[in-house]
Design an enzyme around this catalytic site. Structure first.
Site, PDB file in Angstrom:
ATOM      1  N   ILE A  32       0.835  -1.201   0.000  1.00 59.66           N
ATOM      2  CA  ILE A  32       0.000   0.000   0.000  1.00 59.66           C
ATOM      3  C   ILE A  32       0.872   1.255   0.000  1.00 59.66           C
ATOM      4  O   ILE A  32       0.658   2.183  -0.771  1.00 59.66           O
ATOM      5  CB  ILE A  32      -0.936   0.032   1.242  1.00 59.66           C
ATOM      6  N   ARG A  34       5.001   2.962   1.329  1.00 61.20           N
ATOM      7  CA  ARG A  34       6.296   2.783   1.963  1.00 61.20           C
ATOM      8  C   ARG A  34       6.760   4.131   2.482  1.00 61.20           C
ATOM      9  O   ARG A  34       6.665   5.124   1.770  1.00 61.20           O
ATOM     10  CB  ARG A  34       7.298   2.226   0.954  1.00 61.20           C
ATOM     11  N   GLY A  36       9.155   6.318   5.920  1.00 64.72           N
ATOM     12  CA  GLY A  36      10.349   6.309   6.736  1.00 64.72           C
ATOM     13  C   GLY A  36      10.348   5.244   7.814  1.00 64.72           C
ATOM     14  O   GLY A  36      11.385   4.684   8.143  1.00 64.72           O
ATOM     15  N   MET A  37       9.180   4.978   8.389  1.00 68.61           N
ATOM     16  CA  MET A  37       9.130   4.042   9.506  1.00 68.61           C
ATOM     17  C   MET A  37       8.979   2.596   9.044  1.00 68.61           C
ATOM     18  O   MET A  37       9.269   1.671   9.796  1.00 68.61           O
ATOM     19  CB  MET A  37       7.946   4.378  10.415  1.00 68.61           C
ATOM     20  N   LYS A  55       1.834  -3.752   8.789  1.00 68.43           N
ATOM     21  CA  LYS A  55       2.959  -2.824   8.664  1.00 68.43           C
ATOM     22  C   LYS A  55       4.232  -3.497   9.157  1.00 68.43           C
ATOM     23  O   LYS A  55       4.273  -4.062  10.252  1.00 68.43           O
ATOM     24  CB  LYS A  55       2.710  -1.546   9.457  1.00 68.43           C
ATOM     25  N   ASP A 147       3.723   9.387  16.444  1.00 69.62           N
ATOM     26  CA  ASP A 147       3.872   9.646  15.002  1.00 69.62           C
ATOM     27  C   ASP A 147       2.578  10.216  14.426  1.00 69.62           C
ATOM     28  O   ASP A 147       2.092   9.764  13.387  1.00 69.62           O
ATOM     29  CB  ASP A 147       4.284   8.359  14.276  1.00 69.62           C
TER      30      ASP A 147
END
Lengths: 358, 250
Positions: A32, A34, A36-37, A55, A147
């Site tokens: 779905i 991509r 940084g985390m 995730k 976040d």
């Protein structure tokens, strides 16, 4: 071997990032997003036959002691039952040491895209209040998100606001489900001393920066893990309000390092410098929430929501001491109908008096 | 790419330990120093060559000589040993060294020693030149990121060759072939489906899934092992892993 063109490079990056879920009940359907985390995939839960969002975090856990903690924290997060929170269903560790977690697959729009469809200020603030309430609920249950950003707020098919991606959330010691009515009233001293350095995912050591730079509180940008508390999320809520009102994040830069450097070196540009039509009261709310010192911010997410509610009700907000002119303007605005009626009545009386006098 | 360079060792020969070659160039042991430099050259010679061609606009023969001369000088003067991790990433340090080296060459108007005095490297420049023709050439203002992009390409190539070597050594050629067919090559008609691959290789579709999962997992491991070797500490490794895999902040 064949030459690696740009498309092959991207495919190989995806291949290296692709999670090995053999031995789990999940099967990847498609990627779905991509970031940084980590990377989010749509996956099929083979046991329940439903699609979920899975995730995979980018970081691995070299110490290898993450698994048990991850389970415990995932269970904790899974109990965050709130209409505006997309909870974590499950979590685990991949054979390569990366952590993954599973959540409801939400069909909807990201907050930024939703905002771009031309929303009224009242609509924007209504959604924002829901986000604040969801975050306040999590705080009351001993969890900080870490976040918060427009990408992590989805607007569902029925206009409901959903706070997603609790995968880097952090538990605050001394609060939890045994204390469901607890209010988030962490004082600076208590908060500073009571934060448990036991993040659920990613094994955050001191000095490690977790989150999204543009929306990140200075203490988070410094990697000052021990100092993170509910006010770290309050800062991010301020950044979120900044984005909702201006359409852009409070900090930008050529790359993440530059953004982090900007976060650490200066406050964001005042909202009314970006757009003069933004009400002063809302500018002040965002500014107070984004204070560089945690002790200058709202103590809780509920307080942010309450100040926004005051603005919507036409009452003075705590973040903005009004001058006489502003107060008069607000009162006139609040009682527009009554003032118009009185004015019309007086006008009518004048007309009648004039007619009688003639 | 297995034969691209002899000094870096054929792909099957490069070390897959967690030893840091960046630290190794400071070793007291001359063999360790040489091994470390070989590792660095194997990963960096292509980005260096392409960078000289694009950023410095050198004809291919000059670029070949400058590439060899650069690494020969690095060995001779041990300038990689002066890398200070506190000042930034090794990748950036190497690029800065390279810029300074070329600028010095230009300033001195020095005639390049064809091939260099030290015949350290025997690199397959044709393959690098071939890649230059297939990839987008950057605009002049983005040549710094170009070096980084080419470094990613170089490392991924090394990872692929390491996987090929490992699969061959362990009798898992089918695993590699599937990886190659699905993740590496991509015909204009699009990716083959797992069912099509199952038919092509005469195995059940579930096995295609399992073999691909194995190959990807190993690819990631080998790639990160190589990266570990090319970084000096955990922090640099983490940052570079994010950059390499495209999951980072940059």
């Amino acid at each position: 071997m064949s030459l690696l063109d740009d498309a092959a490079v991207e495919r190989l990056r995806s291949a290296a990032d692709w999670p090995d879920l053999s031995g789990t009940k999940y099967r990847i359907l498609r990627r779905i997003a991509r970031g940084g985390m980590g990377t989010i995939y749509a996956a099929l839960d083979g046991e329940l036959g439903r699609e979920v969002a899975l995730k995979v975090l980018s970081e691995t856990d070299p110490s290898g002691d993450l698994s048990a903690r991850l389970r415990s924290e995932a269970m904790h997060l899974a109990r965050l039952e709130h209409p505006n929170i997309v909870p974590v269903h499950d979590a685990g560790i991949l054979p390569d040491g990366r952590a993954y977690y599973v959540m409801k697959l939400v069909v909807g729009k990201g907050l930024h895209a939703w905002r771009g469809e031309g929303r009224s200020l009242r609509e924007l603030l209504g959604v924002y209040q829901k986000v604040c309430e969801a975050v306040a609920f999590a705080h009351a249950h001993g969890v900080i998100h870490r976040d918060l950003k427009p990408d992590n707020v989805m607007i569902g098919a029925f206009g409901e606001a959903l706070v997603m991606d609790w995968g880097v959330a952090k538990r605050i010691a001394g609060r939890g489900l045994s204390d469901p009515d607890a209010q988030v009233t962490l004082t600076p001293g208590a908060a500073g001393g009571s934060v448990e350095a036991a993040p659920p995912f990613g094994g955050t050591a001191h000095g490690t920066v977790v989150g999204t730079p543009a929306y990140m509180a200075p203490e988070q940008a410094r990697g000052d893990v021990e100092r993170l508390d509910s006010r770290t999320d309050v800062y991010a809520l301020g950044a979120l309000l900044h984005h909702l009102l201006s359409g852009a994040p409070p900090f930008t830069g050529a790359d993440a390092r530059e953004v982090l450097s900007n976060v650490l070196s200066r406050p964001p540009s005042p909202l009314r410098q970006i757009d003069r039509t933004i009400p002063r009261a809302l500018e002040s709310i965002a500014s107070k929430a984004m204070s560089r010192r945690p002790s200058d911010r709202y103590a809780t997410a509920s307080e942010v929501a309450a100040d926004v509610a005051r603005y919507l009700d036409g009452r003075p907000v705590t973040a903005h001491p009004e001058n006489l002119l502003e107060r008069t303007g607000r009162l006139l605005n609040n009682h527009k109908t009554l003032i118009l009626l009185v004015f019309a009545y007086l006008l009518m009386r004048l007309v009648v008096l004039a007619a009688v006098g003639r | 790419m297995a034969d691209d360079t002899s000094i870096g060792g054929a792909a099957r020969g490069f070390p897959l330990t967690r030893r840091s070659a960046i630290a190794g160039v400071r070793s007291e042991d001359a063999r360790e120093r040489e091994r470390s430099l070989e590792s660095i050259i194997a990963a960096y010679w292509k980005p260096v060559y392409k960078y000289i061609r694009i950023k410095w606009g050198k004809p291919n023969e000059d670029a070949k000589d400058l590439t060899q001369e650069f690494f020969a000088t690095a060995l001779e003067k041990s300038f990689f040993a002066s890398y200070d991790a506190a000042k930034g990433r090794f990748r950036t340090f190497l690029r800065v060294c390279l810029d300074a080296f070329i600028a010095n060459q230009e300033r001195a108007g020095r005639r390049l020693k064809r091939g260099g005095d030290l015949q350290l490297v025997s690199l397959e420049f044709e393959s690098a030149e071939g890649e230059l023709k297939t990839i987008d050439v950057p605009s002049p203002h983005s040549t710094e990121t170009y070096f980084d992009t080419e470094w990613v390409r170089s490392l991924l190539g090394i990872g692929v060759e390491a996987l090929r070597a490992e699969c061959e050594a362990s009798g898992k050629q089918v695993h590699f072939k599937l990886f190659e067919r699905y993740d590496l090559e991509r015909p204009a008609t699009g990716a083959p489906t797992y069912d099509e691959l199952a038919k092509e290789f005469g195995i059940p579709a579930t096995q295609v899934t399992n073999h691909l999962a194995f190959a990807r997992r190993e690819f990631r491991r080998l790639l990160l092992d190589k990266l570990r070797e090319l970084t000096i500490n955990d922090e640099e490794f983490r940052l570079e892993a994010r950059f390499l895999l495209g999951t980072g902040f940059e």
